[in-house]
Scaffold this motif. Structure first.
Motif, PDB file in Angstrom:
ATOM      1  N   GLY A   1       0.816  -1.213   0.000  1.00  0.00           N
ATOM      2  CA  GLY A   1       0.000   0.000   0.000  1.00  0.00           C
ATOM      3  C   GLY A   1       0.844   1.256   0.000  1.00  0.00           C
ATOM      4  N   VAL A   2       1.927   1.206   0.785  1.00  0.00           N
ATOM      5  CA  VAL A   2       2.798   2.383   0.820  1.00  0.00           C
ATOM      6  C   VAL A   2       3.435   2.616  -0.540  1.00  0.00           C
ATOM      7  CG1 VAL A   2       4.913   3.318   1.814  1.00  0.00           C
ATOM      8  CG2 VAL A   2       3.229   2.207   3.292  1.00  0.00           C
TER       9      VAL A   2
ATOM     10  N   LEU B   1       3.833   5.723  -5.528  1.00  0.00           N
ATOM     11  CA  LEU B   1       3.740   5.795  -6.990  1.00  0.00           C
ATOM     12  C   LEU B   1       2.630   6.759  -7.425  1.00  0.00           C
ATOM     13  CD1 LEU B   1       4.218   2.013  -7.893  1.00  0.00           C
ATOM     14  CD2 LEU B   1       5.898   3.858  -8.117  1.00  0.00           C
ATOM     15  N   VAL B   2       1.537   6.727  -6.709  1.00  0.00           N
ATOM     16  CA  VAL B   2       0.427   7.627  -7.058  1.00  0.00           C
ATOM     17  C   VAL B   2       0.808   9.077  -6.819  1.00  0.00           C
ATOM     18  CG1 VAL B   2      -1.931   8.302  -6.419  1.00  0.00           C
ATOM     19  CG2 VAL B   2      -1.361   5.888  -6.700  1.00  0.00           C
ATOM     20  N   SER B   3       1.619   9.342  -5.797  1.00  0.00           N
ATOM     21  CA  SER B   3       2.017  10.727  -5.519  1.00  0.00           C
ATOM     22  C   SER B   3       2.881  11.303  -6.633  1.00  0.00           C
ATOM     23  CB  SER B   3       2.766  10.789  -4.177  1.00  0.00           C
ATOM     24  OG  SER B   3       3.987  10.058  -4.275  1.00  0.00           O
ATOM     25  N   GLY B   4       3.404  10.506  -7.483  1.00  0.00           N
ATOM     26  CA  GLY B   4       4.193  10.994  -8.611  1.00  0.00           C
ATOM     27  C   GLY B   4       3.351  11.402  -9.807  1.00  0.00           C
TER      28      GLY B   4
ATOM     29  N   TRP C   1       3.795  11.795 -15.107  1.00  0.00           N
ATOM     30  CA  TRP C   1       4.293  11.102 -13.893  1.00  0.00           C
ATOM     31  C   TRP C   1       5.732  11.515 -13.681  1.00  0.00           C
ATOM     32  CZ3 TRP C   1       8.077   7.633 -12.353  1.00  0.00           C
ATOM     33  CH2 TRP C   1       7.896   7.064 -11.083  1.00  0.00           C
ATOM     34  N   VAL C   2       6.011  11.889 -12.439  1.00  0.00           N
ATOM     35  CA  VAL C   2       7.363  12.291 -12.058  1.00  0.00           C
ATOM     36  C   VAL C   2       7.826  11.419 -10.897  1.00  0.00           C
ATOM     37  CG1 VAL C   2       7.022  14.675 -12.859  1.00  0.00           C
ATOM     38  CG2 VAL C   2       6.458  14.061 -10.490  1.00  0.00           C
ATOM     39  N   ILE C   3       9.069  11.476 -10.654  1.00  0.00           N
ATOM     40  CA  ILE C   3       9.624  10.680  -9.544  1.00  0.00           C
ATOM     41  C   ILE C   3       9.071  11.249  -8.252  1.00  0.00           C
ATOM     42  CG2 ILE C   3      11.733   9.980  -8.368  1.00  0.00           C
ATOM     43  CD1 ILE C   3      13.176  10.255 -11.046  1.00  0.00           C
TER      44      ILE C   3
END
Length: 368
Positions: free
Chosen positions: A12-13, A18-21, A49-51
């Motif tokens: 989940g983390v 990944l979603v925050s990118g 999408w970014v790192i």
């Protein structure tokens, strides 16, 4: 069991990281991607999408933006304090410069516009500020656009919204405007009185001309009528005398005696107390006695063989040329024709005067 929970937690983390990118850029925006303090490039509208965790995305609005310049007091070239405010329309054309070359391009543009506005209006007089807003707008736009070009910002338009002189200046302007209006009213009134006096003088002049012309024509017609009447009366008296002379020539002394007695009888029937006889009464008595046969001497016939034309003259020599009715009618028609022509000339002169009076006000306005 515990291991499975830990695995799910880490999964989940990882998913959250990944979603925050994920970065969504709107169609009217432009994204700037900064990774660990380094600029990596632009992000186009749509899904990006970014790192995660180490990336920073700056979103800049590329639409035209409206900035208000706060009202400020500006002193014009003729030392007239005036409150002025304006509106600026800007657009970001280079996102990198707009973000990296200036801290806040909106505040920088407003501050620059304030100083530029004071500089431009300070070089102009108050009347020029009031009447040349387009010139001020164009000068502000050119100066601001040139200065903000280094920030990646384009100034599309500048509009002066309000020019409000301070109280004393506004009162002086109102007094000046009132005085100017009174001056114009006085000029218009004087000009109107001048035109009115000119038209009245022209009317009086034309009226006097028409009266004089009418008097002249009246006197001419009256004199002509008097002349014709005198001629006709003289010719009538001459004709009467001619007839009397022609009728009296063949009378003899007897007839003259009878006529004289008849005249004496008519005079005695009057109411006059005094009677003056224009002939010698003794001659009358003597002639009457001879007529009644008191004397045997015959009264010779008088004028039986006298030449009338030799004694009196020819009728044409005595009476002159007597106009017949046709000639009199022709002369009257000629007088009437001349009178009609004079009336037409008078009407034409009146029409020209009215036309002159209608055209003169416009000439005065053109001259004015």
């Amino acid at each position: 069991m515990l291991f499975g929970v830990v695995v799910l937690f880490f999964i989940g983390v990882i998913i959250l990281i990944l979603v925050s990118g994920i970065r969504i850029i709107q169609p009217y925006q432009q994204g700037l991607w900064i990774l660990l303090g380094q600029y990596r490039g632009r992000l186009n509208p749509g899904f990006n999408w970014v790192i995660p965790l180490v990336s920073n995305v700056i979103k800049l609005d590329l639409r035209t933006q409206v900035l208000e310049i706060p009202k400020q007091e500006v002193i014009t070239k003729d030392n007239s304090p005036t409150n002025v405010d304006a509106v600026i329309y800007i657009k970001v054309v280079d996102p990198e410069k707009a973000y990296f070359e200036v801290t806040n391009y909106r505040m920088a543009t407003i501050a620059l516009a304030q100083t530029t506005l004071r500089s431009v209006i300070g070089d102009m007089e108050l009347d020029e500020v009031l009447y040349n807003r387009d010139l001020i707008n164009n000068r502000l736009r050119d100066i601001l656009d040139k200065s903000t070009d280094a920030w990646g910002v384009r100034v599309e338009a500048v509009e002066i919204r309000e020019v409000d002189p301070v109280g004393p200046v506004k009162a002086a302007m109102e007094e000046q405007t009132s005085a100017e209006r009174r001056r114009r009213a006085a000029i218009l009134l004087a000009d109107g009185n001048k035109r009115s006096a000119i038209l009245e003088a022209e009317g009086a002049k034309q009226s006097m001309i028409l009266k004089a012309e009418g008097s002249r024509q009246s006197k001419i017609l009256e004199a002509e009528g008097t002349r014709v009447s005198s001629i006709l009366q003289a010719q009538g008296q001459a004709q009467s005398l001619r007839l009397i002379s022609l009728g009296a020539v063949p009378l003899d002394k007897k007839a003259l005696t009878v006529l004289s007695l008849d005249t004496l009888s008519k005079m005695s029937n009057g109411q006059a107390t005094k009677i003056i006889f224009p002939f010698e009464i003794s001659k009358l008595v003597e002639q009457s006695a001879k007529y009644l046969g008191a004397s045997e001497e015959k009264v010779p016939e008088v004028g039986a063989e006298m030449d009338v034309e030799r004694l009196v003259g020819k009728p044409e020599d005595v009476l002159g040329k007597i106009p017949n009715p046709d000639e009199l009618r022709a002369e009257v028609a000629s007088i009437e024709s001349q009178l009609k022509k004079d009336l037409e000339d008078t009407a034409k002169t009146t029409k020209d005067l009215k036309k002159l009076g209608a055209e003169k006000p416009s000439e005065f306005m053109d001259k004015k």
